[in-house]
Scaffold this motif. Sequence first.
Motif, PDB file in Angstrom:
ATOM      1  N   TYR A 110     -72.963 -47.267 -81.423  1.00  0.00           N
ATOM      2  CA  TYR A 110     -71.541 -46.948 -81.916  1.00  0.00           C
ATOM      3  C   TYR A 110     -70.872 -47.418 -80.959  1.00  0.00           C
ATOM      4  N   GLY A 111     -70.686 -47.316 -79.817  1.00  0.00           N
ATOM      5  CA  GLY A 111     -69.808 -47.807 -78.786  1.00  0.00           C
ATOM      6  C   GLY A 111     -69.535 -49.624 -78.903  1.00  0.00           C
ATOM      7  N   PHE A 112     -70.724 -50.006 -78.889  1.00  0.00           N
ATOM      8  CA  PHE A 112     -70.275 -51.597 -78.889  1.00  0.00           C
ATOM      9  C   PHE A 112     -69.985 -51.978 -80.185  1.00  0.00           C
ATOM     10  N   ASN A 113     -70.335 -51.310 -81.377  1.00  0.00           N
ATOM     11  CA  ASN A 113     -69.778 -51.701 -82.673  1.00  0.00           C
ATOM     12  C   ASN A 113     -68.214 -51.289 -82.971  1.00  0.00           C
ATOM     13  N   ASN A 114     -67.908 -50.426 -82.152  1.00  0.00           N
ATOM     14  CA  ASN A 114     -66.581 -49.883 -82.545  1.00  0.00           C
ATOM     15  C   ASN A 114     -65.409 -50.049 -81.531  1.00  0.00           C
ATOM     16  N   TYR A 115     -65.850 -50.393 -80.151  1.00  0.00           N
ATOM     17  CA  TYR A 115     -65.011 -50.749 -79.104  1.00  0.00           C
ATOM     18  C   TYR A 115     -65.203 -52.205 -78.527  1.00  0.00           C
ATOM     19  N   SER A 116     -64.255 -52.664 -78.009  1.00  0.00           N
ATOM     20  CA  SER A 116     -64.276 -54.060 -77.156  1.00  0.00           C
ATOM     21  C   SER A 116     -63.500 -53.874 -76.175  1.00  0.00           C
ATOM     22  N   LEU A 117     -63.285 -54.834 -75.003  1.00  0.00           N
ATOM     23  CA  LEU A 117     -62.500 -55.004 -73.986  1.00  0.00           C
ATOM     24  C   LEU A 117     -61.476 -55.820 -74.501  1.00  0.00           C
ATOM     25  N   LEU A 118     -60.351 -55.523 -74.309  1.00  0.00           N
ATOM     26  CA  LEU A 118     -59.262 -56.067 -74.543  1.00  0.00           C
ATOM     27  C   LEU A 118     -58.471 -56.553 -73.448  1.00  0.00           C
ATOM     28  N   GLN A 119     -58.260 -57.947 -73.349  1.00  0.00           N
ATOM     29  CA  GLN A 119     -57.556 -58.752 -72.245  1.00  0.00           C
ATOM     30  C   GLN A 119     -56.141 -58.179 -72.264  1.00  0.00           C
ATOM     31  N   LEU A 120     -55.424 -57.860 -71.088  1.00  0.00           N
ATOM     32  CA  LEU A 120     -54.106 -57.715 -71.371  1.00  0.00           C
ATOM     33  C   LEU A 120     -53.575 -58.832 -70.815  1.00  0.00           C
ATOM     34  N   ASN A 121     -52.394 -59.249 -71.749  1.00  0.00           N
ATOM     35  CA  ASN A 121     -51.804 -60.428 -71.530  1.00  0.00           C
ATOM     36  C   ASN A 121     -50.227 -60.145 -71.516  1.00  0.00           C
ATOM     37  N   VAL A 122     -50.038 -59.787 -70.212  1.00  0.00           N
ATOM     38  CA  VAL A 122     -48.523 -59.278 -69.976  1.00  0.00           C
ATOM     39  C   VAL A 122     -47.762 -60.252 -69.223  1.00  0.00           C
ATOM     40  N   GLU A 123     -46.559 -60.564 -70.021  1.00  0.00           N
ATOM     41  CA  GLU A 123     -45.711 -61.381 -69.376  1.00  0.00           C
ATOM     42  C   GLU A 123     -44.569 -60.477 -68.709  1.00  0.00           C
ATOM     43  N   LEU A 124     -44.165 -60.596 -67.511  1.00  0.00           N
ATOM     44  CA  LEU A 124     -43.500 -59.844 -66.862  1.00  0.00           C
ATOM     45  C   LEU A 124     -42.027 -60.690 -66.676  1.00  0.00           C
ATOM     46  N   PRO A 125     -40.896 -59.853 -67.094  1.00  0.00           N
ATOM     47  CA  PRO A 125     -39.359 -60.432 -66.864  1.00  0.00           C
ATOM     48  C   PRO A 125     -39.092 -60.616 -65.392  1.00  0.00           C
ATOM     49  N   ASP A 126     -38.250 -61.792 -65.149  1.00  0.00           N
ATOM     50  CA  ASP A 126     -37.662 -61.692 -63.873  1.00  0.00           C
ATOM     51  C   ASP A 126     -36.844 -60.611 -63.610  1.00  0.00           C
ATOM     52  N   VAL A 127     -36.863 -59.900 -62.366  1.00  0.00           N
ATOM     53  CA  VAL A 127     -36.129 -58.770 -62.198  1.00  0.00           C
ATOM     54  C   VAL A 127     -34.769 -59.067 -61.113  1.00  0.00           C
ATOM     55  N   ASP A 128     -33.635 -58.808 -61.478  1.00  0.00           N
ATOM     56  CA  ASP A 128     -32.333 -58.963 -60.700  1.00  0.00           C
ATOM     57  C   ASP A 128     -32.578 -58.132 -59.567  1.00  0.00           C
ATOM     58  N   ILE A 129     -32.173 -58.687 -58.465  1.00  0.00           N
ATOM     59  CA  ILE A 129     -32.324 -57.678 -57.115  1.00  0.00           C
ATOM     60  C   ILE A 129     -30.888 -57.144 -57.025  1.00  0.00           C
ATOM     61  N   ASP A 130     -30.693 -55.871 -57.219  1.00  0.00           N
ATOM     62  CA  ASP A 130     -29.140 -55.088 -56.780  1.00  0.00           C
ATOM     63  C   ASP A 130     -28.950 -55.473 -55.617  1.00  0.00           C
ATOM     64  N   TYR A 150     -58.233 -55.632 -68.134  1.00  0.00           N
ATOM     65  CA  TYR A 150     -58.842 -55.050 -69.344  1.00  0.00           C
ATOM     66  C   TYR A 150     -58.704 -53.676 -69.940  1.00  0.00           C
ATOM     67  N   VAL A 151     -58.309 -53.350 -71.267  1.00  0.00           N
ATOM     68  CA  VAL A 151     -58.391 -52.042 -71.745  1.00  0.00           C
ATOM     69  C   VAL A 151     -59.563 -52.078 -72.586  1.00  0.00           C
ATOM     70  N   LEU A 152     -60.115 -50.784 -72.794  1.00  0.00           N
ATOM     71  CA  LEU A 152     -61.070 -50.445 -73.887  1.00  0.00           C
ATOM     72  C   LEU A 152     -60.353 -50.111 -75.256  1.00  0.00           C
ATOM     73  N   GLY A 153     -60.539 -50.935 -76.236  1.00  0.00           N
ATOM     74  CA  GLY A 153     -59.747 -50.685 -77.457  1.00  0.00           C
ATOM     75  C   GLY A 153     -60.836 -50.697 -78.745  1.00  0.00           C
ATOM     76  N   THR A 154     -60.270 -50.294 -79.865  1.00  0.00           N
ATOM     77  CA  THR A 154     -60.971 -50.230 -81.046  1.00  0.00           C
ATOM     78  C   THR A 154     -61.281 -51.927 -81.470  1.00  0.00           C
ATOM     79  N   SER A 155     -62.366 -52.033 -82.014  1.00  0.00           N
ATOM     80  CA  SER A 155     -62.535 -53.537 -82.794  1.00  0.00           C
ATOM     81  C   SER A 155     -61.946 -53.376 -84.060  1.00  0.00           C
TER      82      SER A 155
END
Length: 162
Positions: A120-140, A157-162
């Motif tokens: 059940y776990g292998f058929n219904n879940y998978s590891l999802l790679q986090l592809n996060v682009e972070l914005p530049d931050v202004d320095i106050d 990685y996070v566990l997600g549903t397939s």
Amino acid sequence: MSTSYDMALLMSEAMKNETFRKIVSTKTYTMPNTSTYTGNERKYRNTNLLLFDEAVYPNSKSYYYEYVTGIKTGYTKQAGNTLVASAKKDNMELICVLLNIETSDENSNRYLDAKKLFTYGFNNYSLLQLNVELPDVDIDNAKSNTKLQLQIENTGYVLGTS
């Protein structure tokens, strides 16, 4: 008293140790004679039937699970029959904890239950790679118009549903 969650956390950490992984996945071990023990060689067999195919245990109802990587079986009066098992498929490893499993019911068996949970776990879940682009931050309050470029050092990685 340990809960199934406690056992899952403990085994998750233990499986990070390569020596531990090797021990809990070893099917059989023959201990040779030593200087303090000169009897016959001693042979040990892992009691986790998920590791063995029917050639080893002909009446095992095919408990073998090809992705299993260990861990342990047990029995105490308080916990009953137990199984803490791990299985790895592709890049995902799952841990299954079964406590107080009744053995009198043909449909409730710790090895068969573990196989069902892993499937059940292998058929219904998978590891999802986090592809996060972070914005530049202004320095106050910076002396000049400064932006901080943020970067992610390791891919997550996070566990997600397939």
